[in-house]
Design a protein around this motif. Structure first.
Motif, PDB file in Angstrom:
ATOM      1  N   SER A 120      -5.305   4.335  -0.268  1.00  0.00           N
ATOM      2  CA  SER A 120      -4.745   4.477  -1.601  1.00  0.00           C
ATOM      3  C   SER A 120      -3.841   3.484  -1.613  1.00  0.00           C
ATOM      4  O   SER A 120      -3.640   3.070  -2.711  1.00  0.00           O
ATOM      5  CB  SER A 120      -4.115   5.778  -1.405  1.00  0.00           C
ATOM      6  OG  SER A 120      -3.239   5.746  -0.261  1.00  0.00           O
ATOM      7  N   GLU A 121      -3.271   2.835  -0.713  1.00  0.00           N
ATOM      8  CA  GLU A 121      -2.598   1.494  -0.706  1.00  0.00           C
ATOM      9  C   GLU A 121      -3.452   0.506  -1.363  1.00  0.00           C
ATOM     10  O   GLU A 121      -3.051  -0.339  -1.915  1.00  0.00           O
ATOM     11  CB  GLU A 121      -1.776   1.497   0.672  1.00  0.00           C
ATOM     12  CG  GLU A 121      -0.848   0.224   0.639  1.00  0.00           C
ATOM     13  CD  GLU A 121      -0.293  -0.083   2.038  1.00  0.00           C
ATOM     14  OE1 GLU A 121       0.539  -1.467   2.133  1.00  0.00           O
ATOM     15  OE2 GLU A 121      -0.523   0.617   2.806  1.00  0.00           O
ATOM     16  N   ALA A 122      -4.427   0.343  -0.719  1.00  0.00           N
ATOM     17  CA  ALA A 122      -5.424  -0.769  -1.195  1.00  0.00           C
ATOM     18  C   ALA A 122      -5.678  -0.693  -2.643  1.00  0.00           C
ATOM     19  O   ALA A 122      -5.745  -1.635  -3.240  1.00  0.00           O
ATOM     20  CB  ALA A 122      -6.706  -0.812  -0.425  1.00  0.00           C
ATOM     21  N   VAL A 123      -5.925   0.502  -3.119  1.00  0.00           N
ATOM     22  CA  VAL A 123      -6.273   0.760  -4.532  1.00  0.00           C
ATOM     23  C   VAL A 123      -5.093   0.484  -5.452  1.00  0.00           C
ATOM     24  O   VAL A 123      -5.130  -0.110  -6.417  1.00  0.00           O
ATOM     25  CB  VAL A 123      -6.588   2.099  -4.886  1.00  0.00           C
ATOM     26  CG1 VAL A 123      -6.814   2.586  -6.182  1.00  0.00           C
ATOM     27  CG2 VAL A 123      -8.006   2.493  -4.107  1.00  0.00           C
ATOM     28  N   ASP A 124      -3.802   0.675  -4.884  1.00  0.00           N
ATOM     29  CA  ASP A 124      -2.649   0.404  -5.778  1.00  0.00           C
ATOM     30  C   ASP A 124      -2.534  -0.991  -5.758  1.00  0.00           C
ATOM     31  O   ASP A 124      -2.078  -1.642  -6.842  1.00  0.00           O
ATOM     32  CB  ASP A 124      -1.685   1.142  -5.039  1.00  0.00           C
ATOM     33  CG  ASP A 124      -1.411   2.541  -5.050  1.00  0.00           C
ATOM     34  OD1 ASP A 124      -2.152   3.075  -5.839  1.00  0.00           O
ATOM     35  OD2 ASP A 124      -0.612   3.236  -4.266  1.00  0.00           O
ATOM     36  N   LEU A 125      -2.779  -1.855  -4.746  1.00  0.00           N
ATOM     37  CA  LEU A 125      -2.737  -3.382  -4.729  1.00  0.00           C
ATOM     38  C   LEU A 125      -3.673  -3.925  -5.631  1.00  0.00           C
ATOM     39  O   LEU A 125      -3.274  -4.646  -6.292  1.00  0.00           O
ATOM     40  CB  LEU A 125      -2.743  -3.906  -3.212  1.00  0.00           C
ATOM     41  CG  LEU A 125      -1.699  -3.467  -2.357  1.00  0.00           C
ATOM     42  CD1 LEU A 125      -2.131  -3.859  -0.924  1.00  0.00           C
ATOM     43  CD2 LEU A 125      -0.354  -4.299  -2.792  1.00  0.00           C
ATOM     44  N   LEU A 126      -4.787  -3.321  -5.547  1.00  0.00           N
ATOM     45  CA  LEU A 126      -5.991  -3.899  -6.578  1.00  0.00           C
ATOM     46  C   LEU A 126      -5.555  -3.489  -8.133  1.00  0.00           C
ATOM     47  O   LEU A 126      -5.724  -4.489  -8.835  1.00  0.00           O
ATOM     48  CB  LEU A 126      -7.369  -3.248  -6.123  1.00  0.00           C
ATOM     49  CG  LEU A 126      -8.053  -3.853  -5.028  1.00  0.00           C
ATOM     50  CD1 LEU A 126      -9.258  -2.618  -4.891  1.00  0.00           C
ATOM     51  CD2 LEU A 126      -8.554  -5.023  -5.387  1.00  0.00           C
ATOM     52  N   CYS A 180     -26.532   7.381   0.379  1.00  0.00           N
ATOM     53  CA  CYS A 180     -25.561   7.607  -0.662  1.00  0.00           C
ATOM     54  C   CYS A 180     -24.165   6.886  -0.303  1.00  0.00           C
ATOM     55  O   CYS A 180     -23.892   6.751   0.835  1.00  0.00           O
ATOM     56  CB  CYS A 180     -25.046   9.130  -0.392  1.00  0.00           C
ATOM     57  SG  CYS A 180     -23.706   9.871  -1.517  1.00  0.00           S
ATOM     58  N   ILE A 181     -23.771   6.132  -1.381  1.00  0.00           N
ATOM     59  CA  ILE A 181     -22.840   5.180  -1.021  1.00  0.00           C
ATOM     60  C   ILE A 181     -21.281   5.989  -1.366  1.00  0.00           C
ATOM     61  O   ILE A 181     -21.250   6.504  -2.506  1.00  0.00           O
ATOM     62  CB  ILE A 181     -22.684   3.892  -1.907  1.00  0.00           C
ATOM     63  CG1 ILE A 181     -23.696   3.138  -1.559  1.00  0.00           C
ATOM     64  CG2 ILE A 181     -21.261   3.187  -1.616  1.00  0.00           C
ATOM     65  CD1 ILE A 181     -25.347   3.447  -2.030  1.00  0.00           C
ATOM     66  N   VAL A 182     -20.432   6.300  -0.319  1.00  0.00           N
ATOM     67  CA  VAL A 182     -19.261   7.036  -0.635  1.00  0.00           C
ATOM     68  C   VAL A 182     -18.329   5.989  -0.987  1.00  0.00           C
ATOM     69  O   VAL A 182     -17.933   5.147  -0.377  1.00  0.00           O
ATOM     70  CB  VAL A 182     -18.958   7.876   0.689  1.00  0.00           C
ATOM     71  CG1 VAL A 182     -17.834   8.687   0.747  1.00  0.00           C
ATOM     72  CG2 VAL A 182     -20.228   8.537   1.165  1.00  0.00           C
ATOM     73  N   THR A 183     -17.454   6.453  -1.565  1.00  0.00           N
ATOM     74  CA  THR A 183     -16.312   5.637  -2.026  1.00  0.00           C
ATOM     75  C   THR A 183     -14.951   6.445  -1.894  1.00  0.00           C
ATOM     76  O   THR A 183     -14.881   7.504  -1.674  1.00  0.00           O
ATOM     77  CB  THR A 183     -16.346   5.000  -3.710  1.00  0.00           C
ATOM     78  OG1 THR A 183     -16.032   6.002  -4.714  1.00  0.00           O
ATOM     79  CG2 THR A 183     -17.686   4.377  -3.854  1.00  0.00           C
ATOM     80  N   ASP A 184     -13.844   5.744  -2.596  1.00  0.00           N
ATOM     81  CA  ASP A 184     -12.427   6.383  -2.418  1.00  0.00           C
ATOM     82  C   ASP A 184     -12.422   7.642  -3.354  1.00  0.00           C
ATOM     83  O   ASP A 184     -11.497   8.264  -3.329  1.00  0.00           O
ATOM     84  CB  ASP A 184     -11.513   5.385  -2.515  1.00  0.00           C
ATOM     85  CG  ASP A 184     -11.383   4.654  -4.179  1.00  0.00           C
ATOM     86  OD1 ASP A 184     -12.464   4.302  -4.034  1.00  0.00           O
ATOM     87  OD2 ASP A 184     -10.640   5.017  -4.742  1.00  0.00           O
TER      88      ASP A 184
END
Length: 266
Positions: free
Chosen positions: A13-19, A132-136
C-alpha cells in the motif's frame, strides 16, 4: 545516470501511494531491465521505488493443486526450490535457463512477468500452465494479462504480488536461446492436464501465445510423432538479425518435440 530519488517502502500500500504521488516513478524489483535502460538513457525517472523492503513477496507454496510464487522470488530461487521441482519440474528448469548466474540471482519472476518481454521465458509457462497473475487489487488470467510488445493488462500503479500456476500431470520446456542474451529465439512450454494439453510459445511473435494446432494434434494422440512436421505460419512470426520467420517455423517444431519428450520422460 542522473539525479533521482530512491525509496524503499515496507508495504504494498505504501508503494502504491508512492507511485500515485509521482507519475514518473518506477518500481524496482531485480532491475535487470530497468537499470540498463536507465544507464543507457532509454528511460528517465524521477524516483525508484524499491520493493525489496516489502515482506512476504518471495515465498513459494503449494496448495490445492496450485503452485504460488511470490513476485520478488528470484529466478535462482525458482530454479532451486524443492517445492517447484516437485510440483512443476519444467518450471524450475525454465528458471535455470534464464540469462546467466548474475541475472538469475537478481532478476525476479514478478519483474519479468510485468515487463512481458516478447522473448522472455515465463510467458510461455504462464499460458501453458493456465496461470493467474495476482496483483494488489485483483487476479488476472494469463490469457488476459499478456499483450503485444512489452504490454500487459496491468492498470496504472497496479503491482504484481504473486503468480499462481496450475500443476499439470507432466510438463516440459525447450528453447533455442540467443547465444548472447539467452533470451528465447523460440521457446515452447508443454503441459498436460486431465482435460487436455496446452502449448505456450514465446520468442516467435510480438507476445507469447498458445499453439492451438499443436494442442489439437496432442488431443488425438499424446506423442512426439503426432506433431512431427507441424510448423507455425511464417507470415505471423518475427524476423530479425538472429533468425528470420522461416527459420523460426522449423525451430518451433523442433522445440515442441523436445518439450514433449522431456515431459514424457519425467
Amino acid at each position: 545516470m542522473y539525479a533521482l530519488s530512491y525509496k524503499r517502502p515496507e508495504t504494498i500500500s505504501e508503494a502504491v501511494d508512492l507511485l500515485t504521488a509521482d507519475p514518473d516513478a518506477k518500481l524496482l524489483a531485480g532491475g535487470m531491465t530497468l537499470i540498463p535502460s536507465l544507464k543507457q538513457r532509454l528511460m528517465r525517472v524521477t524516483s525508484l521505488i524499491d520493493l525489496s523492503g516489502v515482506t512476504g513477496m518471495a515465498e513459494i507454496s503449494v496448495k490445492d493443486g496450485v503452485l504460488r510464487i511470490g513476485a520478488l522470488t528470484t529466478h535462482h530461487a525458482v530454479a532451486r526450490s524443492k517445492a517447484v521441482h516437485e510440483a512443476i519440474p519444467a518450471l524450475a528448469s525454465l528458471a535455470g535457463k534464464i540469462g546467466d548466474s548474475q541475472v538469475r540471482n537478481r532478476g525476479t519472476i514478478g519483474g519479468s512477468v510485468a515487463n512481458n518481454d516478447p522473448a522472455a521465458d515465463y510467458p510461455a509457462a504462464l499460458l501453458a500452465l493456465d496461470a493467474c497473475i495476482v496483483t494488489d487489487r485483483r487476479r488476472i488470467a494469463a490469457a488476459d494479462f499478456i499483450q503485444p510488445l512489452f504490454s500487459t493488462n496491468l492498470d496504472d500503479n497496479e503491482i504484481v504480488t504473486a503468480i499462481e500456476f496450475q500443476i499439470p500431470s507432466v510438463s516440459g520446456y525447450a528453447k533455442l536461446p540467443n547465444p548472447a542474451s539467452r533470451y528465447a529465439i523460440v521457446g515452447i512450454f508443454f503441459a498436460r492436464f486431465d482435460d487436455g494439453c496446452r502449448v505456450g510459445v514465446t520468442g516467435a511473435t510480438s507476445c507469447a501465445f498458445r499453439w492451438r494446432d499443436a494442442e489439437a494434434r496432442l488431443a488425438v494422440e499424446l506423442s512426439v510423432s503426432s506433431v512431427e512436421g507441424l510448423i507455425l505460419k511464417a507470415e505471423d512470426l518475427n524476423s530479425d538479425l538472429h533468425a528470420n520467420a522461416v527459420y523460426r517455423t522449423h525451430v518451433a517444431g523442433a522445440m515442441l518435440e523436445d518439450a514433449i519428450t522431456q515431459a514424457l520422460e519425467t
